[in-house]
Design a protein around this motif. Structure first.
Motif, PDB file in Angstrom:
ATOM      1  N   VAL A  10      -3.308 -33.706   7.908  1.00  0.00           N
ATOM      2  CA  VAL A  10      -2.628 -34.714   8.696  1.00  0.00           C
ATOM      3  C   VAL A  10      -3.605 -35.550   9.495  1.00  0.00           C
ATOM      4  CG1 VAL A  10      -0.912 -35.106  10.441  1.00  0.00           C
ATOM      5  CG2 VAL A  10      -0.563 -33.342   8.747  1.00  0.00           C
ATOM      6  N   SER A  73      -2.603 -36.614  -0.859  1.00  0.00           N
ATOM      7  CA  SER A  73      -2.857 -37.054   0.505  1.00  0.00           C
ATOM      8  C   SER A  73      -3.558 -35.967   1.311  1.00  0.00           C
ATOM      9  CB  SER A  73      -1.554 -37.464   1.181  1.00  0.00           C
ATOM     10  OG  SER A  73      -0.591 -36.452   1.056  1.00  0.00           O
TER      11      SER A  73
ATOM     12  N   SER B  35       7.143 -34.297   5.449  1.00  0.00           N
ATOM     13  CA  SER B  35       6.486 -34.515   6.745  1.00  0.00           C
ATOM     14  C   SER B  35       4.975 -34.485   6.616  1.00  0.00           C
ATOM     15  CB  SER B  35       6.910 -33.495   7.785  1.00  0.00           C
ATOM     16  OG  SER B  35       7.866 -32.640   7.325  1.00  0.00           O
ATOM     17  N   LEU B  36       4.508 -33.585   5.761  1.00  0.00           N
ATOM     18  CA  LEU B  36       3.071 -33.416   5.646  1.00  0.00           C
ATOM     19  C   LEU B  36       2.405 -34.704   5.201  1.00  0.00           C
ATOM     20  CD1 LEU B  36       1.745 -30.793   6.161  1.00  0.00           C
ATOM     21  CD2 LEU B  36       1.467 -30.512   3.724  1.00  0.00           C
ATOM     22  N   MET B  37       3.097 -35.403   4.307  1.00  0.00           N
ATOM     23  CA  MET B  37       2.518 -36.621   3.765  1.00  0.00           C
ATOM     24  C   MET B  37       2.774 -37.797   4.689  1.00  0.00           C
ATOM     25  SD  MET B  37       3.433 -38.344   0.164  1.00  0.00           S
ATOM     26  CE  MET B  37       3.230 -37.040  -0.991  1.00  0.00           C
ATOM     27  N   ASP B  39       4.248 -37.868   8.181  1.00  0.00           N
ATOM     28  CA  ASP B  39       4.185 -37.889   9.636  1.00  0.00           C
ATOM     29  C   ASP B  39       2.778 -38.140  10.121  1.00  0.00           C
ATOM     30  OD1 ASP B  39       6.835 -37.550   9.842  1.00  0.00           O
ATOM     31  OD2 ASP B  39       6.774 -35.399  10.212  1.00  0.00           O
TER      32      ASP B  39
END
Lengths: 557, 324
Positions: A10, A73, B35-37, B39
């Motif tokens: 993140v 990602s 969410s991981l991608m 947020d």
């Protein structure tokens, strides 16, 4: 542990992309060119000069998820993708934008059109030539509503995409958008293998084909990923024949594997860097590097909370926090205090912003001016009959943040502010607290993008649920400056806007900017040619080599 | 026979009940797979988030999501993972089950073959020196944190002595080894993980065996056997041991679901890509199809294990045989 992985994913999303582009090099060395010209494959005549061969084994805490840059990602996938794919442009060692698959580019007078001229003779790992068709396909996949990608935003700003000829493409934007150029650093995908398929079910997710210096060899889930050097790489064959990434989820185990010489490279924790690797044996067998990472930590104040509405209070809080002692205590000195949301050693960082150094006495004085006084002599400041106390929330699984919060708690207690700390599991932390604005202060980190545009974090309009301006910072002047910055191509003019932006942010203190951490890679000393630069060490990876006599592994094809 | 059919028929509603509860609890946890991608990602806009949510079908009410899942489940389609790799859940589970199964079976065999003799000996020689020392050792094993013991062993055998590999379950040159070499290679890698996981399990099993044995020894028929003048060996091993072993069947039955469950802690520390890691990562990522897949297999194995234990028990012990 998986937790660390999630945090990495993140906070370092931007970083992953940028690093991905950096793992290749534009540097040339005379010795290597000689080899290419002569057509000879292995080794150079001198024993210590660059020579081909050997394998680098890299330790990674997390497994990659998918080896297509459009879908990935996480940082683990980003690192492997960086070896396999190229973008049209990339950032060089001094963080300047240079061509990668593009030979050069022209930006039109009105800054609305960019024309890319491609390098000729670039090949995919399967031998097919790389052409404008591949770029067209890549662009279409990114903007296709069916593609679950995290990177569509920049590409959706493209109004028109034209293929001029096999080696020229032109993109047209609605309005000038400076970060656009950097966005073409995303990995290019092979249209001849993907066209007409559902990308989410493509076999290339686990058997990628790119144009990069390394071609995919093997992926054993949860164990290892192997890539081999691509001999027809357009910038010349990389010296190291094979790169293996071993997945070792526990940092202590990984460190023991390093000590047993079974892995060659890993990222150290500050504790390992300072206390555990300062022996003669380590100095003989390994080289350690350190450079500032692309990310910073901060204490963000919810500006809708009545306590934090007064700018003097926020300035006083920053002065009451001994940030230098956080860097010393938590990072063992392996970090730098920062005063703005940019990386201190980069072009965009403004050294001349107003600073609020540690000064608890002055902080008390300023809090008194703002109406916070210890009227009942209980050691806690009071205003309008209410005591100054608040809760700092941070996410579970990041000890650095937790420990920083503890030091802040101690510092603020000295000026009469009572702080509680709450550590919350990541998903709950975001959904129930950050996104709902249900917090007083939060300790978090941002990745620092290579492009200086930070509209999403600071624009007054980006305050909706799950948008990123969750501290609710609103300043029309900042909005204007960020818009100007994003639409200006001229670097010096751009810098002026961002300098002013940093001055305002530093004065307003919506965050107390805490620190930038050092990245601390350690690499077996048989690898030569590593030259640390502002962007890190990975940028010239294809030019790393092991002198013939020191080579440890022989690669059997 | 009727009993068996009834038992099996009852398992189906139980299984469905388990899935409803699991699904509800899972959905109640905050956050979802996207969410991981999405947020805290500056690259994300609202449009992109919607797109990704729709891709996974998360824009629909959860009851519909559940029924869709159940419908696929009925034909044994576990669906595709919500993790970015988007692979079929069954593939993800299948590639991790063999190593988990191997470690668990070996470690259970080790526990049984060490703990049962210890338990029996402690009971027979109650309060002797052997009883006390063995109790001490098994309780130390129970109390020692797995990760700490694992690290100490790695430092000693992996770094200092360089006898055993530190982590992973096969060498980098595994594919170049002969088949005997491969077995030896895996064996070498598994010594530490199996020892560590078995050491912690000794206490439970040996204490259980000890108390069973003590109870049996006090029974009248043992006194009778001794009164008949049988020698102590025959009394203990022929008469007492067999009866004390009966409840172990229940434990065996209960261990069946455990065979596919791995421990996150030791899999993480030994870098073994097993089921424990998969489940932990799926939970952290809110990868619903994978979580449900593992839970369903676990639940089914628990039910089957219980059934097997019941059947074995009634076969081994005529006293509790259910009358048809």
């Amino acid at each position: 542990m998986a937790y660390n992985k999630i945090l990495l994913i993140v906070t370092l999303t931007l970083l992953a992309v940028s690093l991905g582009c950096n793992e290749k090099s534009a540097q040339t060395s005379p010795a290597k060119q000689g080899n290419i010209a002569a057509g000879s494959i292995p080794s150079s005549p001198t024993t210590n000069g660059p020579s081909y061969g050997d394998m680098l084994i890299n330790g990674s805490i997390g497994d990659a998820s998918v080896l297509l840059p459009v879908l990935a990602s996480d940082s683990a996938s980003g690192e492997i993708n960086g070896l396999i794919y190229n973008g049209l442009v990339k950032y060089d060692k001094d963080i300047n934008l240079v061509g990668e698959l593009a030979e050069k580019w022209d930006v039109s007078e009105d800054k609305l059109k960019i024309r890319f001229f491609l390098k000729k003779g670039v090949k995919w790992h399967d031998g097919k030539p790389f052409t404008a068709k591949d770029i067209e396909y890549t662009y279409k996949v990114y903007v296709d509503p069916k593609t679950p990608t995290a990177y569509s935003t920049d590409f959706l700003k493209v109004k028109d995409f034209r293929v001029i000829d096999d080696y020229t493409v032109e993109v047209v934007y609605d309005k000038p958008y400076a970060p656009a150029l950097g966005s073409w650093g995303q990995g290019m995908l092979p249209s001849h293998l993907l066209e007409g398929q559902d990308i989410t079910e493509s076999p290339l997710k686990r058997h990628p084909v790119g144009t990069g210096p390394y071609k995919f060899e093997e992926w054993v889930t949860g164990e290892k990923i192997t890539v081999d050097s691509f001999h027809d790489y357009f910038e010349g064959r990389p010296y190291i024949d094979r790169v293996m990434t071993r997945i070792i989820p526990d940092l202590a185990t990984m460190f023991l594997e390093l000590k047993a010489l079974s892995i060659d490279q890993m990222g150290l924790t500050p504790l390992q860097y300072v206390r555990q690797t300062n022996t003669k044996w380590f100095n003989d067998n390994f080289n350690k590097y350190k450079y500032l990472g692309f990310g910073y930590s901060y204490l963000g104040y919810n500006l809708q909370d009545w306590k934090f509405k007064d700018r003097r209070v926020r300035q006083a809080l920053t002065m009451a926090i001994d940030r230098e002692s956080i860097v010393q205590g938590v990072l063992l000195g392996l970090g730098a205090v920062t005063d703005t949301p940019y990386k201190p050693d980069t072009y965009w960082y403004n050294q001349n912003v107003k600073k609020f150094p540690y000064d608890p006495e002055k902080a008390k004085q300023m809090l008194a001016e703002a109406g916070w006084k210890d009227t009942n002599n209980e050691g806690v400041l009071v205003k309008d009959g209410k005591p100054f106390e608040f809760t700092i929330i941070t996410n579970h699984g990041n000890d650095i943040r937790k420990n920083a919060a503890i030091i802040i708690q101690r510092d603020l207690k000295k000026v009469g502010i009572k702080v509680s700390i709450r550590v919350i599991e990541w998903a709950a932390f975001l959904k129930n607290f950050i996104n709902k604005r249900n917090f007083e202060a939060c300790l978090l980190g941002w990745g620092i993008g290579i492009d200086p545009s930070q509209i999403d974090i600071w624009n007054s309009k980006k305050t909706g649920e799950s948008e990123l301006n969750f501290v609710n910072y609103q300043n029309p002047e900042v909005d204007k400056l960020l818009d100007l910055g994003a639409s200006t191509y001229d670097r010096e003019e751009r810098k002026k806007y961002y300098d002013k932006f940093q001055e305002i942010i530093a004065e307003d203190q919506p965050y107390t900017f805490l620190f930038v951490q050092y990245a601390l890679p350690i690499i077996n000393s048989r690898f030569h040619g590593i030259e640390p630069a502002p962007i890190g060490i990975g940028y010239n990876f294809t030019k790393w080599y092991v002198p013939k006599p020191l080579q440890k592994y022989t690669i059997q094809p | 026979m009727r009993f068996l059919v009834k038992r099996i028929a009852l398992m189906i509603p139980t299984l469905i009940g388990i899935t409803i509860i699991s699904f509800t609890v899972m959905k109640m946890a905050p956050g979802d797979p996207t969410s991981l991608m999405t947020d805290l990602n500056p690259n994300m806009n609202e449009e992109a988030v919607k797109r990704i949510r729709a891709h996974y079908g998360l824009d629909q009410p959860w009851s519909i999501q559940y029924f869709k899942w159940l419908r696929n489940m009925a034909v044994l389609d576990f669906g595709r993972s919500f993790a970015p790799d988007n692979r079929p859940v069954i593939d993800k589970i299948a590639e991790r089950i063999p190593i988990t199964l191997l470690i668990n079976i070996l470690s259970m065999a080790l526990i049984f073959s060490v703990a049962i003799p210890i338990g029996v000996m402690s009971a027979v020689k109650q309060d002797s020196m052997f009883d006390r020392v063995s109790s001490l050792i098994v309780f130390i094993g129970f109390a020692i944190p797995t990760f700490w013991l694992a690290l100490l062993m790695m430092i000693l055998f992996g770094v200092k002595l360089d006898w055993l590999p530190i982590s992973g379950f096969r060498s980098l040159n595994y594919s170049h080894l002969s088949s005997v070499g491969r077995i030896l290679d895996i064996g070498k890698h598994l010594i530490m993980p199996i020892f560590v996981s078995a050491f912690g399990g000794l206490a439970g099993m040996s204490r259980y065996m000890r108390s069973n044995m003590l109870e049996v020894i006090r029974q009248d028929y043992i006194t009778t056997a001794r009164a008949k003048g049988l020698d102590e060996r025959t009394v203990i091993f022929k008469h007492a041991f067999r009866n004390a072993l009966l409840p172990v069947i229940t434990i065996l039955g209960l261990s069946v679901p455990g065979l596919i469950g791995g421990s996150v802690i030791f899999e993480t520390i030994f870098a073994i890509p097993g089921m424990g890691q998969l489940f932990y990562q799926s939970v952290m990522m809110r990868d619903y199809p994978t979580i449900m897949g593992i839970l369903v297999i676990g639940a089914a194995l628990t039910l089957v294990g219980n059934l097997l234990a019941d059947l074995l028990y009634s076969w081994a012990d005529p006293r509790i045989r259910v009358s048809d």
